[in-house]
Design an enzyme around this catalytic site. Structure first.
Site, mmCIF file in Angstrom:
data_model
loop_
_atom_site.group_PDB
_atom_site.id
_atom_site.type_symbol
_atom_site.label_atom_id
_atom_site.label_comp_id
_atom_site.label_asym_id
_atom_site.label_seq_id
_atom_site.Cartn_x
_atom_site.Cartn_y
_atom_site.Cartn_z
ATOM 1 C CB ALA A 57 16.016 75.195 178.017
ATOM 2 N N GLY A 60 12.294 71.916 179.850
ATOM 3 C CA GLY A 60 13.400 71.568 180.745
ATOM 4 C C GLY A 60 13.000 71.612 182.212
ATOM 5 C CD GLU A 67 13.383 67.705 178.985
ATOM 6 O OE1 GLU A 67 13.899 68.849 178.942
ATOM 7 O OE2 GLU A 67 13.394 66.928 178.019
ATOM 8 C CD GLU A 126 10.562 70.512 175.490
ATOM 9 O OE1 GLU A 126 9.378 70.111 175.416
ATOM 10 O OE2 GLU A 126 11.286 70.289 176.473
#
Ligand SMILES: CCCCCCC/C=C/C(=O)SCCNC(=O)CCNC(=O)[C@H](O)C(C)(C)COP(=O)(O)OP(=O)(O)OC[C@H]1O[C@@H](n2cnc3c(N)ncnc32)[C@H](O)[C@@H]1OP(=O)(O)O
Length: 294
Positions: free
Chosen positions: A101, A144, A147, A167
């Site tokens: 992200a 992300g 993911e 993260e």
């Protein structure tokens, strides 16, 4: 519908995403479906019945910003509704599938806005797409990015791909499946090691051995291999393919007996389709089936 996805070819070539730089398919073979001039972060095209979506934010290693996800949701929905498309491939660049992200975009967000706006809620719409999605991953698939790959149905990796959940090093935790889907894919110990340290990543080969990835190919081949597999799937019966995807996904949600019952009911239901009659008749008559998606 395709008009809405039309992307200028010149832009795609100039940008040289892996899709074009490495693909063995010549542009003449491609029906280029691309794209709305409004698309800023994606390139889209079709290869026969396969839709190819390339994450294209090269300066930020395809970091997943909100605008990218709005576009991704839009094109995936359009391809899902398009009868000429049977499956979808998502890829990135040689250097990065996606480096997570967008940290710069989210760094100043506050708890209350995250909670009240359900921050990232709509980023998982990809899991509602009914057609199969293959992730063709080269380079970094971090946070992300990892993911996003795990939300796809099949992952093919280039031999230099790296999967990780860093993260914790940013003072947060995975927010879109890193603590859930990853456990189911690689087991508790490896998932704990990756998410708790943030620095233990899986190489493509380790990811394959652990079951996160189905196959590893030389980086320059992975996209073509993903498209080949996507094409095989896209030329099968669309509703039967959807039933398989549904049934396998239910295995993550249901206890075994309920899942088996769900599977059996769908198996029964296939006998209400013309494609089951065609598939089995074709076998008996020693010919190729001609599925009509009904
Ligand atoms: C599917 C739903 C998704 C929901 C997401 C749920 C929550 C997810 C959270 C996260 O993903 S947090 C982010 C996790 N990722 C990371 O921590 C990786 C961050 N990046 C790096 O560590 C490094 O960039 C790298 C991948 C190891 C590569 O290093 P390298 O030295 O080769 O390149 P850089 O110079 O660092 O990067 C080039 C350029 O790209 C920018 N950038 C890279 N990653 C991000 C990112 N995640 N967000 C924003 N920007 C990123 C980096 O800042 C550089 O830009 P400039 O500084 O040159 O402008």
């Amino acid at each position: 519908m395709f008009a809405a996805l039309r992307q200028p070819l010149a832009r795609a070539s100039a940008a040289k995403p892996l899709a074009r730089a490495f693909s063995a398919y010549s542009p003449a073979q491609n029906a280029v479906a691309p794209a709305s001039p409004k698309l800023e972060y994606l390139l889209t095209e079709t290869r026969g019945r396969v839709a190819l979506v390339t994450l294209h934010r090269p300066k930020a290693l395809n970091a997943l910003c909100n605008g990218l996800f709005v576009e991704l949701n839009q094109v995936l929905k359009e391809f899902d509704n398009n009868k000429d498309i049977g499956s979808i491939v998502i890829t990135g660049s040689e250097r990065a599938f996606a480096a997570g992200a967008d940290i710069k975009e989210m760094k100043d967000r506050q708890f209350i806005e995250n909670y009240s706006e359900n921050f990232l809620g709509h980023w998982t719409q990809i899991t509602t797409i009914r057609k199969p999605i293959i992730a063709a991953v080269n380079g970094f698939a971090l946070g992300g990015g990892c993911e996003l790959a795990m939300m796809c149905d099949i992952i093919y990796a280039g031999d230099k791909a790296v999967f990780g959940q860093p993260e914790i090093k940013l003072g947060t935790i995975p927010g879109a499946g890193g603590t859930q889907r990853l456990v189911k894919a690689v087991g508790k110990s490896k998932a704990m090691e990756m998410c708790l340290t943030g620095s233990v990543n899986l190489t493509a080969q380790e990811a394959e051995a652990a079951g996160l990835v189905s196959k590893v190919y030389p980086a320059e081949q992975v996209l073509d291999e993903a498209i080949k597999t996507a094409s095989k799937i896209a030329n099968l019966s669309v509703p039967i393919v959807q039933m398989v995807k549904d049934a396998i996904n239910q295995s993550f949600e249901m206890p075994l007996q309920s899942g088996l019952t769900f599977e059996r009911r769908l198996f029964h239901a296939t006998f209400g389709t013309n494609d089951q009659k065609e598939g089995m008749s074709a076998f008996a008559e020693k010919r190729k089936p001609n599925f009509t998606n009904n």
